[in-house]
Write a protein that holds these residues in place. Sequence first.
Motif, PDB file in Angstrom:
ATOM      1  N   GLU A   1      -0.906   2.859  -4.970  1.00  0.00           N
ATOM      2  CA  GLU A   1      -0.631   3.583  -6.211  1.00  0.00           C
ATOM      3  C   GLU A   1      -0.210   2.682  -7.363  1.00  0.00           C
ATOM      4  N   HIS A   2       0.171   1.435  -7.056  1.00  0.00           N
ATOM      5  CA  HIS A   2       0.566   0.493  -8.101  1.00  0.00           C
ATOM      6  C   HIS A   2      -0.629  -0.253  -8.692  1.00  0.00           C
ATOM      7  N   ASP A   3      -1.810  -0.015  -8.153  1.00  0.00           N
ATOM      8  CA  ASP A   3      -2.999  -0.790  -8.531  1.00  0.00           C
ATOM      9  C   ASP A   3      -4.032   0.075  -9.245  1.00  0.00           C
TER      10      ASP A   3
END
Length: 672
Positions: free
Chosen positions: A460-462
């Motif tokens: 989800e951070h990418d």
Amino acid sequence: MQSSRLMPALFTHWAICSLLLLTLSLSLGTARADELASNASLILHHPDGDVDALVLDADIDLQVQGLLADMTLEQTFRNTTDQWLEGSYLFPLPPDATVRGLKMVVGERTIIAEIQPREEAKIAYKAASDAGQVASLVEQQRPNLFTMNLANIGPGESIKVTMDIMLPVNVTEQQLQLRLPTTLTPRFTNAATPDAQSVVSSFTQPEYTRGPRLNVSLTIAPLTDYASVSSATHTLEASDKGLQISDAPMDQDLIIEWPAQYAQDTSVHAFVASHDNERYVQLLVNPPASIDDETPTPRELIVIVDKSGSMAGVSMRAAKEALHYAIDGLTDDDYLNIVAFDDRHYPMFTASRQVDQNVKKDARRFTDNLTADGGTEMLSALSFALSADTDVDADAQRLRQIVFVTDGSVGYEEELLKHIKNQLGNSRLFTVGIGPSPNTWFLEKAAEAGRGVSVSILDEHDVASAITDLLNGLVNPVITDIAVQYPNGHGEIYPRPLPDLYAERPGMWVAKISAEVDQLVITGKHHGERWRQTVQLPATATDTDTQKDRVLQASAPAIAMQWTRRKIDTLMDEQRYSADKELNKHLITQLAMKAGLVTDYTSFVAIEEQPIRPIEEQLTQQQVANLIPKGNSMMNIALPQGSAGADTLRWISLLLGLTALSLFGLARTRNQ
């Protein structure tokens, strides 16, 4: 009278059984991880305690030369039991990998494998296994999925098998990248899956068993400053030669990136090399800069999102974040629909709707309510999206963009690819590979069949950069209808046909050219206008003596091998979309036998001459367990592949139980 007593009794029995099934399914959620881990880790019971039946370690030596990498993969199989074992291991490789050599070390002897037609290799391996000889067999199950079989591993013994593999380097946005899968997401299989058992592996989690471990050494030529090399997935350590990774669990793709060494302001880079009296040219084509329109073109965006059990955990969180990011970027001129799927598909709307605040609100609610569970039946969702009404606004010129968000964990890729090819129409299909170990080959091929591109999201951070590029910069290709001419000779270039080029997505092609070819002419369409680029070919690397050219000449055999691999891939594509299931089979086999490559029709087999297993000793078959991908939670929530998920079973059980109790009450009321 007897009938009136029988009905309540039957309903009571139905209710009790249904509620017992519900109780069992509820306990499944907590017990499932332990059960699957125990089954997957291949535990044998010994007086001294439980031990792993077959342990595997992998050592990778990567030597990058220009735009190609030589990879030596050494797999060590250790038999920790007191039985004779035949081991099998289902393992992934990059989708464009070329397996071109195999050797097996037994004691102090090294046995070089032979490339043989697949069926002949299988027969030879089986005969050696039955005779007690040490033997190994490498087969391709999918273009990015291979099986290693190793027969007659003695109690307490270790056997090493080494593969020679060639990999192209990925080129994206002025970065060079290697992506090596180390495990796979469990593949969902159904009636459409050919040879379903060939893509089934045991799985476990690191907390339950040791699992395969990985060591990597890396050198990059002509790079001299390794400070610019990075990895988003693993810790890189300096070594005497370059970089290394030590004792890493094989539970996610290994991604390594470094800056491109070529001039970024040059449209086409041509690298010429000679091998076995043949000339080859490797082309790296940078598309012209895309023109940013002041007024964005309205679009119809249909997002297909995978919510099957394999998406549980980090992949589902990343998919939701990607959906929210896409929703936020829509304007009032756009149309939107979302289609989720597991065992079946769930459209948000029956047809795409024009975006307003209410539609965005509905889309965010739909996204937040997605939960990972069930099988991976992609076909119905794809059919819905590809056949949806495209005339949503006859007054506007609207781009139709289908974005397919999935980990690609299916075993029936061929059927899906043919369906995309046949049903695409005027749409373009883009794929978003989600999670630490997606099915990259299927995702790239699906995008290719859909005349789009594929991007990857680890977690989800990418999300932000990938989705921004996909929905903005990658809406339309920069160059289409590409062709290459040879004014002073002839050539044969692959892939074929040459794909469209998108912004900041260079194309890497390879051609075999005749001796007299000294220039190439590349043509295409750029924003509706004719585009033409003339490329003067440099001298063959043997005629010069710069460090760059020495590196190139050292990779000449690999460039020749790359050309053969690309030709085989093109022939397989022709077969894939043909009614003739054996189209090009003879030619593919010929090319692979001559070059020594593993393909659908050829395999490597190595056999030790002398039998070592006493004929009275039984040979036990065991499979090396792959580690479940990092952050994946499917072992906590899902039934085995091909079944409905645990949540589905609970709802069915509850419904049956409540229905039975209701009918029981009704029957008692009527009898009173």
